[in-house]
Design an enzyme around this catalytic site. Structure first.
Site, PDB file in Angstrom:
ATOM      1  CB  CYS A 199      -2.300  -4.777   6.605  1.00 27.52           C
ATOM      2  SG  CYS A 199      -2.091  -2.940   7.206  1.00 27.52           S
ATOM      3  CD  GLU A 212      -1.496  -0.335   3.569  1.00 24.47           C
ATOM      4  OE1 GLU A 212      -1.532   1.471   3.829  1.00 24.47           O
ATOM      5  OE2 GLU A 212      -1.940  -1.217   4.533  1.00 24.47           O
ATOM      6  CG  HIS A 254      -1.873  -6.783  10.378  1.00 24.09           C
ATOM      7  ND1 HIS A 254      -0.915  -6.801   9.644  1.00 24.09           N
ATOM      8  CD2 HIS A 254      -3.269  -6.023  10.342  1.00 24.09           C
ATOM      9  CE1 HIS A 254      -1.156  -5.434   9.849  1.00 24.09           C
ATOM     10  NE2 HIS A 254      -2.284  -4.928   9.888  1.00 24.09           N
TER      11      HIS A 254
END
Length: 391
Positions: free
Chosen positions: A111, A79, A233
């Site tokens: 993400c 990103e 994550h």
């Protein structure tokens, strides 16, 4: 036929800002960071380091172990894109001197994109076992100075070689996924830093985990007790604990504190000192688990939860392969982290403000100590340098 991760290696920058230094500058109790969010340092990229150079540094040790002409695709997830049209993977392809008989594409969804690229690669290999695919997840996490997110910055890139009969992780069929159109984190085109509603984003993350898990169980028939370890994550390390507590509560599992730590703690070690790396953070966490687990992980089933704000989430699983230890790059990972040069706050600000955004011509000072660097921009064309010659 098994398909999955044959080799994996991550890279980070040559500089780090300690959150003790950060806390002193801000007049804040350092435990707000060390304990509150579980972070100790954040890797800071100098102006001549970007996602392309980080990715080249991550991929080079993998490419050096194979015939680079075997790479049939580069799937680049980020990103922190360096161009609105040209894939960052095309720049990387040139730096690594890969074959022209290769496909390159960039993936974007906050993400989550690294997982999307990994799953796409897995599907491509299943369709054609001759494929050998380089998957990249790379980002530089950057927030406004004095914002709530500033302490969670960081940078990193992970390179994964995806092929048939992998030597590290065989990815299992079946995933659980969840999407919702929310505004918890976003970055308009004209901004170099993201906008985020931190509390709301945490709420959405945890709800997405529950929803993706439900779908995963429906699709695969696998349950919590079938898993040995979990990677999440990690925007900040305490998020792993929040996530695992949420999942444990949802399934009604009874875990001792020791078991809870065994299932998650090794995966947090690198992220505590690297900081957030967006699409790369889940896979840096996986590297951390592989490198720091005390027990032999052979045959262990890992659960992976990938979350991208905005939002998309996926839960998937994989089995660690026999002999995986022989193919880890633990020494490289640790050496990179330990050899970073500490910055004071003013040095950090100097790096922060020297940006290439909307600059037509610029030459960058040589701060990047690695074999690949962004030398400058000439007539809007990015100029990269490499000290590495093809074998």
């Amino acid at each position: 036929m098994k398909v999955g991760i044959d080799l994996i290696h991550f890279a980070t920058s040559d500089y780090a800002l300690g959150l003790d230094t950060f806390a002193e500058e801000k007049g804040t109790d350092v435990n707000k960071y060390h304990i509150g969010i579980g972070q100790e340092q954040m890797s800071i990229a100098p102006p001549d380091e970007d996602i392309v150079t980080l990715s080249a540094k991550a991929a080079a040790p993998i490419i050096n172990q194979i015939d680079r002409n075997d790479i049939t695709a580069v799937l680049f997830a980020t990103e922190s894109g360096v161009d609105q049209s040209k894939s960052a993977g095309a720049f990387l392809h040139g730096l690594l001197k890969l074959s022209n008989r290769c496909r390159v594409v960039e993936f974007k969804h906050a993400c989550y994109a690294g997982t999307a690229a990994l799953q796409m690669a897995t599907t491509m290999v299943k369709a054609n076992p001759k494929e050998t695919i380089l998957v990249i997840a790379a980002d530089i996490a950057k927030y406004d100075v004095d914002s709530s997110g500033e302490a969670t910055q960081g940078c990193g890139a992970v390179a994964m070689l995806v092929k048939a009969e992998p030597r590290i992780l065989a990815i299992e069929p079946g995933s659980g996924y969840y999407t919702d159109d929310v505004m918890d984190f976003w970055r308009p085109n004209k901004r170099t830093t993201a906008l985020v509603d931190g509390k709301y984003s945490t709420k959405v993350y945890l709800n997405s985990l529950k929803q993706a898990w439900e779908h995963f169980v429906e699709e695969t028939g696998r349950h919590f007790e079938d898993f040995d370890a979990f990677c999440y994550h990690i925007p900040f390390s305490r998020m792993t604990e929040k996530a695992h507590k949420t999942l444990v509560k949802k399934v009604g599992a009874k875990l001792t504190p020791e078991t809870f730590r065994e299932q998650t703690a090794p995966g947090q070690i690198y992220n505590r000192v690297v900081g957030n790396s967006y699409s790369a953070s889940l896979f840096i966490g996986f590297c951390s688990f592989l490198d720091n687990a005390i027990q032999d992980l052979t045959g262990k089933r890992f659960g992976f939860f990938s979350y991208g704000s905005g939002c998309v989430a996926e839960f998937f699983s994989g089995i660690i392969q026999p002999g995986y230890q022989q193919h880890l790059m633990t020494e490289s990972h640790r050496q990179q982290i330990e050899s970073r040069q500490p910055l004071d706050y003013q040095q950090y600000l100097a790096f922060y403000h020297q940006t290439d955004s909307d600059v037509e011509n610029i030459t960058f000072p040589h701060n990047n100590k690695g074999p690949f660097r962004l030398a400058g921009i000439e007539n809007h064309i990015r100029r990269y340098e490499s000290d590495i010659q093809p074998a």
